[in-house]
Design a protein around this motif. Structure first.
Motif, PDB file in Angstrom:
ATOM      1  N   PRO A  92       0.828  -1.224   0.000  1.00  0.00           N
ATOM      2  CA  PRO A  92       0.000   0.000   0.000  1.00  0.00           C
ATOM      3  C   PRO A  92       0.859   1.269   0.000  1.00  0.00           C
ATOM      4  N   GLN A  93       0.456   2.226  -0.798  1.00  0.00           N
ATOM      5  CA  GLN A  93       1.133   3.533  -0.817  1.00  0.00           C
ATOM      6  C   GLN A  93       1.212   4.122   0.587  1.00  0.00           C
ATOM      7  N   GLU A  94       0.179   3.838   1.393  1.00  0.00           N
ATOM      8  CA  GLU A  94       0.049   4.464   2.710  1.00  0.00           C
ATOM      9  C   GLU A  94       1.181   4.086   3.669  1.00  0.00           C
ATOM     10  N   LEU A  95       1.898   2.999   3.379  1.00  0.00           N
ATOM     11  CA  LEU A  95       3.021   2.651   4.257  1.00  0.00           C
ATOM     12  C   LEU A  95       4.093   3.734   4.252  1.00  0.00           C
ATOM     13  N   GLY A  96       4.080   4.563   3.238  1.00  0.00           N
ATOM     14  CA  GLY A  96       5.017   5.681   3.183  1.00  0.00           C
ATOM     15  C   GLY A  96       4.732   6.746   4.225  1.00  0.00           C
ATOM     16  N   ASN A  97       3.595   6.632   4.932  1.00  0.00           N
ATOM     17  CA  ASN A  97       3.252   7.594   5.987  1.00  0.00           C
ATOM     18  C   ASN A  97       3.858   7.216   7.339  1.00  0.00           C
ATOM     19  N   LEU A  98       4.482   6.045   7.427  1.00  0.00           N
ATOM     20  CA  LEU A  98       4.999   5.573   8.713  1.00  0.00           C
ATOM     21  C   LEU A  98       6.365   6.208   8.978  1.00  0.00           C
ATOM     22  N   ALA A  99       6.325   7.477   9.335  1.00  0.00           N
ATOM     23  CA  ALA A  99       7.554   8.281   9.414  1.00  0.00           C
ATOM     24  C   ALA A  99       8.536   7.781  10.461  1.00  0.00           C
ATOM     25  N   SER A 100       8.068   7.042  11.473  1.00  0.00           N
ATOM     26  CA  SER A 100       8.951   6.574  12.545  1.00  0.00           C
ATOM     27  C   SER A 100       9.526   5.191  12.266  1.00  0.00           C
ATOM     28  N   LEU A 101       9.077   4.546  11.204  1.00  0.00           N
ATOM     29  CA  LEU A 101       9.411   3.147  10.948  1.00  0.00           C
ATOM     30  C   LEU A 101      10.910   2.949  10.739  1.00  0.00           C
ATOM     31  N   SER A 102      11.489   1.978  11.474  1.00  0.00           N
ATOM     32  CA  SER A 102      12.907   1.649  11.303  1.00  0.00           C
ATOM     33  C   SER A 102      13.092   0.281  10.641  1.00  0.00           C
ATOM     34  N   GLY A 103      12.076  -0.581  10.728  1.00  0.00           N
ATOM     35  CA  GLY A 103      12.192  -1.905  10.129  1.00  0.00           C
ATOM     36  C   GLY A 103      10.927  -2.322   9.407  1.00  0.00           C
ATOM     37  N   LEU A 104      11.047  -2.679   8.116  1.00  0.00           N
ATOM     38  CA  LEU A 104       9.909  -3.160   7.322  1.00  0.00           C
ATOM     39  C   LEU A 104      10.286  -4.518   6.754  1.00  0.00           C
ATOM     40  N   GLN A 105       9.629  -5.563   7.259  1.00  0.00           N
ATOM     41  CA  GLN A 105       9.918  -6.923   6.823  1.00  0.00           C
ATOM     42  C   GLN A 105       8.625  -7.575   6.337  1.00  0.00           C
ATOM     43  N   ILE A 106       8.506  -7.688   5.015  1.00  0.00           N
ATOM     44  CA  ILE A 106       7.315  -8.294   4.424  1.00  0.00           C
ATOM     45  C   ILE A 106       7.729  -9.404   3.453  1.00  0.00           C
ATOM     46  N   SER A 107       8.871 -10.007   3.711  1.00  0.00           N
ATOM     47  CA  SER A 107       9.420 -11.047   2.847  1.00  0.00           C
ATOM     48  C   SER A 107       8.624 -12.343   2.955  1.00  0.00           C
ATOM     49  N   SER A 108       8.877 -13.258   1.997  1.00  0.00           N
ATOM     50  CA  SER A 108       8.284 -14.602   1.985  1.00  0.00           C
ATOM     51  C   SER A 108       6.762 -14.555   2.047  1.00  0.00           C
ATOM     52  N   ASN A 109       6.186 -13.836   1.095  1.00  0.00           N
ATOM     53  CA  ASN A 109       4.744 -13.803   0.895  1.00  0.00           C
ATOM     54  C   ASN A 109       4.460 -14.005  -0.595  1.00  0.00           C
ATOM     55  N   GLN A 110       3.315 -13.570  -1.039  1.00  0.00           N
ATOM     56  CA  GLN A 110       2.953 -13.642  -2.455  1.00  0.00           C
ATOM     57  C   GLN A 110       2.615 -12.248  -2.964  1.00  0.00           C
ATOM     58  N   LEU A 111       3.293 -11.269  -2.425  1.00  0.00           N
ATOM     59  CA  LEU A 111       3.053  -9.874  -2.786  1.00  0.00           C
ATOM     60  C   LEU A 111       3.593  -9.592  -4.190  1.00  0.00           C
ATOM     61  N   ASN A 112       2.954  -8.654  -4.869  1.00  0.00           N
ATOM     62  CA  ASN A 112       3.363  -8.335  -6.235  1.00  0.00           C
ATOM     63  C   ASN A 112       3.310  -6.831  -6.476  1.00  0.00           C
ATOM     64  N   GLY A 113       3.493  -6.459  -7.737  1.00  0.00           N
ATOM     65  CA  GLY A 113       3.512  -5.039  -8.084  1.00  0.00           C
ATOM     66  C   GLY A 113       4.886  -4.444  -7.856  1.00  0.00           C
ATOM     67  N   SER A 114       4.957  -3.147  -7.938  1.00  0.00           N
ATOM     68  CA  SER A 114       6.236  -2.446  -7.792  1.00  0.00           C
ATOM     69  C   SER A 114       6.341  -1.828  -6.397  1.00  0.00           C
ATOM     70  N   ILE A 115       7.551  -1.408  -6.059  1.00  0.00           N
ATOM     71  CA  ILE A 115       7.763  -0.731  -4.777  1.00  0.00           C
ATOM     72  C   ILE A 115       7.235   0.690  -4.896  1.00  0.00           C
ATOM     73  N   PRO A 116       6.308   1.099  -4.036  1.00  0.00           N
ATOM     74  CA  PRO A 116       5.804   2.479  -4.137  1.00  0.00           C
ATOM     75  C   PRO A 116       6.895   3.510  -3.836  1.00  0.00           C
ATOM     76  N   ARG A 117       6.905   4.554  -4.611  1.00  0.00           N
ATOM     77  CA  ARG A 117       7.891   5.612  -4.410  1.00  0.00           C
ATOM     78  C   ARG A 117       7.739   6.261  -3.039  1.00  0.00           C
TER      79      ARG A 117
END
Length: 530
Positions: A252-277
């Motif tokens: 989701p584009q909205e993950l770009g709003n998580l200004a405090s985020l230090s770790g994003l781990q969404i590996s080993s799923n079936q996610l597709n599409g491109s990385i949102p800018r």
């Protein structure tokens, strides 16, 4: 002047009222304590010890000294029992039995008997059975740690009624079913960990209501469906782990709003599409793990503006070139991009990226001159870019990487001689330069690398004899010099390589017979052809 009789009567009434109040409070605390003692002892009877040398369960939990009078009953206060703490009124407010080698269930735990309990810690035991719905009676509970046990069944909806809850850890159990939507009512929750269970269904959008949440860990379950865009409302979130599930759809584009985020781990799923800018807005992001999905498209240039420390995007279908600024933050330690469709040159910032520790570009189509792309890395211990299109000659820089134990450069277009200085890399354990266009002789200096375990120089155009010094590599388990233009005789010193399991000298031009010393090696595979 003396008091009037009415004043004296008033003072006596006040004194009696105060004393009566004190006695009522004392009796109330005593009754509460007695109820807690009874509840704890009844639960204790159902527990078992996992220690083979100590079958007595919680020996300090006893009422052996209790008599019928009130003063004796006070000695039975649970406040001094193992794992129990009380508030100033003597009522139990903390129960910590973590790592106590206990087994049992919560079926006989009287939740309603502990109105002041704010913390339960039962982690690292062998508790089993369900989590009872009666847990809702603990209205003051702030910390619930039930992780690393064997609890099963569904998560009770009633946990959503514990409005004071700040930390909820149910990880590493055998829980199934879906995540209750009632969790969206836990407005004070700071940390939610449900990892390593058998939870299924979708991630409820109500999770987005937990605006105090700092850690959300749902990894290693069977969760499916999309990542809810409502997670983008968790502005306090520091760590998000959704890895090892069956999630699908785009980020989701909205993950770009998580200004405090230090770790994003969404590996080993079936996610597709491109990385949102929009992920380029995550200025505090240090760890980005997207590996083992179905992502495609280019890696956004915006990621080059972040001060990332660890990146792993392996086993996707990313294309295009890497952002040149990917290491400009000066903190990048891990860069892993195995098995994608990346093209273009090695990023310019890689040359001076002295913070690097582990780098893997295997299985892409990256190009560039190896001598111009890589510098000196004091902390680097592993580098691999097998199966790319990198060219140029090996420089002396590799021998200056003092912690480098693995070099994997097979399947490229590297040419020229192997620099003798590489033999100064005494810490090197694995060296793979196979399937390139290397010429000249094998440096005799390689005999110095006595920690070498695997050496593969196959499928090049190396010539001359095998240096006798290679017999000094006594820890060697695998040696492949096949498909070169090597000649002369095979060194008898190979007989000193007693750990050698695999030896391939096939497709060369050796003379003379195989040395008898090699025939005495145990468990080796010899492929040999003149």
């Amino acid at each position: 002047m003396g008091m009037s009789s009415s004043a004296i009567i008033f003072l006596l009434l006040v004194t009696c009222t105060v004393c009566s109040t004190i006695l009522c409070v004392a009796n109330s605390n005593s009754l509460s304590s007695n109820e807690e003692v009874d509840a704890l002892l009844k639960w204790k009877v159902t527990l078992k010890s996992q220690k083979t040398n100590n079958l007595i369960v919680l020996p300090s939990w006893t009422n052996d000294n209790v008599n019928l009078n009130l003063s004796a009953q006070k000695t039975a206060s649970p406040c001094n029992w193992y794992g129990i703490k009380c508030n100033e009124n003597g009522s139990v407010n903390r129960l910590n039995l973590s790592s106590s080698f206990l087994s049992g269930t919560l079926d006989h735990f009287s939740f309603s008997s502990f109105p002041n309990l704010i913390c339960i810690e039962l982690t690292f035991n062998s508790f089993s059975g369900i989590i009872p719905s009666e847990i809702r009676h603990m209205s003051k509970l702030s910390y619930l740690y039930l992780g690393s046990n064997q609890f099963e069944g569904t998560i009770p909806l009633e946990i959503g009624e514990l409005r004071n809850l700040e930390i909820l850890d149910l990880s590493k159990n055998q829980l199934n079913g879906s995540i209750p939507t009632s969790f969206g009512q836990l407005s004070n929750l700071i940390s939610l960990s449900l990892s390593e269970n058998q939870l299924n269904g979708s991630i409820p959008k109500e999770i987005g209501n937990l605006t105090s949440l700092e850690w959300l860990v749902l990894s290693t379950n069977e969760l499916s469906g999309p990542i809810p865009s409502s997670i983008g409302k968790l502005k306090s979130l520091l760590g998000l782990r959704l890895d090892s599930n069956k999630l699908s759809g785009p980020i989701p584009q909205e993950l770009g709003n998580l200004a405090s985020l230090s770790g994003l781990q969404i590996s080993s799923n079936q996610l597709n599409g491109s990385i949102p800018r929009s992920l380029g807005n995550l200025k505090n992001l240090e760890k980005l793990f997207l590996y083992d999905n179905q992502f495609s498209g280019p890696i956004p240039l915006e990621l080059g503006k972040l001060t990332l420390v660890q990146i792993d995007m392996s086993n996707n279908s990313f294309s295009g070139s890497l952002p040149d600024e990917i290491c400009n933050g000066g903190r990048l330690e891990v860069l892993i991009l195995i098995n994608n469709n990346l093209t273009g040159r090695i990023p310019k910032s890689a040359y001076n990226c002295s913070s690097l520790r582990r780098v893997r570009f295997d299985g892409n189509k990256l190009t560039g001159d190896i001598s111009m792309s890589f510098g000196v890395y004091p902390h680097l211990y592993y580098i691999s870019f097998n199966d790319n299109k990198v060219s140029g000659e090996l420089s002396d820089n590799w021998s200056k990487c003092e912690n480098l134990s693995t070099i994997q450069m097979g399947g490229n277009q590297i040419n020229g001689n192997i620099p003798p200085s590489l033999g100064n890399s005494l810490q090197l354990e694995e060296l793979n330069l196979s399937s390139n266009d290397l010429v000249g002789e094998i440096p005799k200096e390689f005999g110095r690398m006595t920690r070498m375990l695997e050496l593969n120089l196959s499928n090049n155009r190396l010539s001359g004899g095998i240096p006798q010094e290679l017999g000094s590599l006594t820890e060697l388990t695998s040696l492949d010099l096949s498909m070169n233009k090597l000649n002369e005789s095979i060194p008898s010193s190979f007989g000193d390589c007693s750990d050698l399991i695999y030896l391939n000298l096939n497709s060369n031009g050796f003379t003379n017979e195989i040395p008898i010393q090699i025939g005495e090696l145990e468990g080796y595979l010899l492929l040999y052809r003149v």
